[in-house]
Design an enzyme around this catalytic site. Structure first.
Site, PDB file in Angstrom:
ATOM      1  N   LYS A 146      -0.413   1.330   4.163  1.00 16.41           N
ATOM      2  CA  LYS A 146      -0.994   0.031   3.830  1.00 16.41           C
ATOM      3  C   LYS A 146      -0.032  -1.102   4.149  1.00 16.41           C
ATOM      4  O   LYS A 146      -0.442  -2.171   4.608  1.00 16.41           O
ATOM      5  CB  LYS A 146      -1.381  -0.003   2.350  1.00 16.41           C
ATOM      6  N   ARG A 185     -13.050   5.976  10.532  1.00 19.01           N
ATOM      7  CA  ARG A 185     -14.067   7.032  10.541  1.00 19.01           C
ATOM      8  C   ARG A 185     -15.423   6.391  10.298  1.00 19.01           C
ATOM      9  O   ARG A 185     -15.532   5.179  10.077  1.00 19.01           O
ATOM     10  CB  ARG A 185     -13.791   8.035   9.425  1.00 19.01           C
ATOM     11  N   GLU A 222       0.788  -7.754  -3.783  1.00 21.02           N
ATOM     12  CA  GLU A 222      -0.040  -8.776  -3.167  1.00 21.02           C
ATOM     13  C   GLU A 222      -0.738  -9.597  -4.241  1.00 21.02           C
ATOM     14  O   GLU A 222      -0.959  -9.133  -5.368  1.00 21.02           O
ATOM     15  CB  GLU A 222      -1.065  -8.159  -2.213  1.00 21.02           C
TER      16      GLU A 222
END
Length: 663
Positions: free
Chosen positions: A116, A292, A200
């Site tokens: 991430k 995906r 964040e």
């Protein structure tokens, strides 16, 4: 185009891929675990092979076994579905190294999104909006505290290598940061083997909106509109729809352009989803790319009229994107909900067992059902307990919601408990109807979606009673028309089994319900706890129960189901188990209170107490692992353990008595 593909997955997504492959004339090879020997994807494929034991790590996560089957069967490509190995870069590389096409992005593209922190830095460099935060490698507590103070509160601590809602903490003040950091790092270490975190800014009351992207091997990339997935519980999506009721055309175009930028930044080819978090002010920020096909891809298919699996196959075969950006048109509104074997009233405890009854709405131009099970199949403890995805489409959002309510009303599931009642309340809730729900609403207000006491439950109970009485009357009438002169039902002398114009009835619904019914021939008086309903003109025709009550006509959907009666008033349902009126009560309650049973099939992972040990009500006696969860089995009352019938490591069936208590 390929002539044979292998599907490295199970359940509804495997069945979904098989449908498109069959449409294109492509042979399909399925793989399955021991638990899935009779599964629908096994029966639908042209050929299927067992690759190991029931646990995912013994079968569907064994890339070597899957590749061996692909080589043996001459499969030219492998479709990974979603979950399992679908985002495993090493598996994608191994498939390519074997000279087989991987129906998805390259391993290199996956790796760029695998962290991430790295993904966020890459997107920021590419000009994609990201949430202000810290993604550095220096993980010293003092530096992280300083960075948190710089970013400002509230903020989110996230496991850098996490997913599925694990390793996430919201911190609202500087003094809370250190303790939350330690907790998040411990959870990340246990779940993912790495304790690195990123920080964040936390967006209050955010919306979760994702953009479907497609790229090809020639460097082209486009987006196919958005899906809103803001209805979430514990970071897991519950309802998805397209288009989003929140986005303006300008914001939609800006987010689509940013998603295409993200695709180009990692040389993306095939299907993917760029997920954004969106503030109430319309500011949007990159979250991640799912490399995906998504569970909710049918929503996009319904509004675009495209088959995304077919696009996946064509791109993996080396073809260019079938359409250009300007050719993508959205029509109408689509919504998807996921029907699970789980009990919302017991903390959404996953269920398992045989689907004794599975009645789903018939597919139509407005209703689509994607499922991997049929009536009589088992929902096993080893995998996700999804029963079906219900997808509706209509010309606008209000009509689509109405279609969804009607589709859910037609669902009948007997065996494991399901979340159908929860979904029915969800799609009628003002936050859904008004399109105002944010990602945290369900967790903040979950009690609004669970089964509350209803003022009109008494009316539903009366309808269920009438359903039973009218069914029995119809059975007697049918027997009376038979030619057997010895049948007691053929007698017309007014005799009735167990009653003569008056009947006492008992139902089970978590509690025992007893009532009295008087009358016949559609004219009845039903009494319970001092409340009386006088009914006239009651008729049961097919699944339609109609009756006159309080000067008006009422209509219910009545669905007989084995020993149960199930009625639906258009808004809510009531299922009752028919019980014998008379039963022996001696020792029944005491016996039930002395046994600790397995709530579902699973593996005993811990026996906390031994025979002869005194326990108090609520003490943990055993821990059961089932459906990827650990369930603490507690003493129902104070007592002494008389027996412990299971050992750690042992697999047990649902309802098995694992321990008994004595005073």
């Amino acid at each position: 185009m390929f002539s044979t593909i292998l599907i490295a997955n199970r359940g509804e997504i495997a069945c979904r891929v098989i449908r498109t492959a069959r449409k294109l004339g492509i042979r399909t090879v399925a793989v399955f675990s021991e638990a899935d020997a009779d599964a629908q994807h096994v029966r639908l494929a042209d050929e299927a092979y067992c690759i190991g034991g029931s646990r995912p790590q013994d079968s569907y996560l064994r890339g070597d076994a899957i590749l061996e089957v692909a080589k043996k069967t001459g499969a030219q490509a492998i479709h990974p579905g979603y979950g399992f190995l679908s985002e495993n870069a090493d598996f994608a590389d191994a498939v390519a190294a074997a000279g087989i096409a991987f129906i998805g992005p390259s391993g290199n593209s996956m790796r760029k999104m695998g962290s991430k922190a790295g993904a966020k830095d890459l997107m920021a460099a590419a000009g994609v909006p990201v949430v202000p935060g810290y993604t550095g490698e220096d993980q010293s507590p003092d530096l992280l505290q300083r960075e948190a103070d710089r970013i400002g509160y509230p903020l989110m601590i996230k496991a850098a290598h996490g997913g599925g809602g694990k390793g996430m903490r919201i911190v609202r003040a500087a003094g809370e940061f250190a303790a939350n950091l330690e907790s998040c790092q411990r959870e990340a270490k246990n779940a993912f083997g790495k304790d690195r975190v990123l920080l964040e800014r936390y967006i209050e009351h955010p919306r979760h909106i994702e953009i479907q992207i497609f790229g090809d091997a020639r460097g082209n990339a486009i987006y196919l509109g958005e899906r809103e997935c803001s209805a979430q519980r514990r970071y897991q999506k519950v309802l998805e729809e397209s288009p989003s009721p929140f986005l303006t055309p300008e914001l939609r175009a800006a987010m689509g352009a940013a998603a295409v930028q993200a695709a180009h930044a990692i040389d993306y080819a095939n299907a993917g989803t760029v997920e954004f978090i969106v503030g109430q002010d319309g500011g949007f920020y990159f979250m991640e790319i799912n490399t995906r096909l998504q569970v909710e891809h049918p929503v996009t298919e319904e509004v675009t009229g495209l088959d995304l699996v077919e696009w996946q196959l064509r791109i993996a075969a080396g073809e260019p994107l079938p359409l250009r950006q300007q050719d993508i048109v959205q029509r109408g509104h689509a919504i998807e909900v996921r029907l699970y074997a789980e009990d919302p009233d017991a903390g959404f405890l996953p269920g398992s067992g045989t689907l004794q009854t599975l009645h789903l709405p018939a597919p139509s131009a407005h209703v689509r059902i994607d499922s991997g099970v049929v009536e009589g199949d088992n929902v096993t403890i080893f995998y996700d307990p999804m029963i079906a995805k219900i997808i509706v489409h209509d010309s606008d959002r209000p009509r689509a919601l109405a279609r969804l309510r009607e589709a859910l009303a037609q669902c009948v599931i007997r065996g494991p408990k399901s979340n159908v009642g929860f979904l029915e309340r969800l799609v009628r809730h003002p936050a859904i109807v008004g399109g105002t729900i944010d990602t945290g609403y369900l967790d903040r207000h979950l009690d609004e979606f669970l089964a509350p006491p209803r003022e009109d439950t008494a009316l539903l109970l009366a309808a269920a009673t009438l359903q039973l009485l009218l069914q029995e009357a119809a059975a007697r009438d049918a027997a009376a028309r038979a030619t057997d002169p010895t049948s007691p039902w053929a007698s017309a002398d007014g005799w009735r089994l167990g009653h003569a114009g008056t009947r006492r009835l008992a139902f089970g619904n978590g509690e025992r319900i007893e009532l009295t019914a008087h009358g016949h021939g559609g004219e009845y008086r039903i009494e319970r706890d001092g409340v009386t309903h006088v009914v006239s003109g009651a008729r049961l025709h097919g699944d339609a129960l109609t009756l006159r009550l309080d000067g008006g006509m009422r209509r219910f959907r009545a669905m007989p189901d084995g020993d149960d009666v199930l009625v639906h008033d258009g808004d809510a349902r009531l299922r009752l188990r028919v019980e014998p009126m008379y039963r022996s009560l001696a020792g029944a309650d005491a016996s039930a209170e002395s046994r600790i049973r397995a709530p579902m099939p699973g593996r005993v992972v811990l026996v906390q107490a031994s025979v002869g040990v005194a326990v108090q009500a609520g003490d943990v006696v055993l821990v059961l692992e089932a459906m990827k969860m650990e369930l603490a089995l507690k003493a129902p009352r104070d007592g002494v353990l008389a027996e412990v019938r299971a050992q750690a490591g042992e697999f047990v069936e649902a309802d098995a008595v694992l321990a008994t208590l004595e005073p």
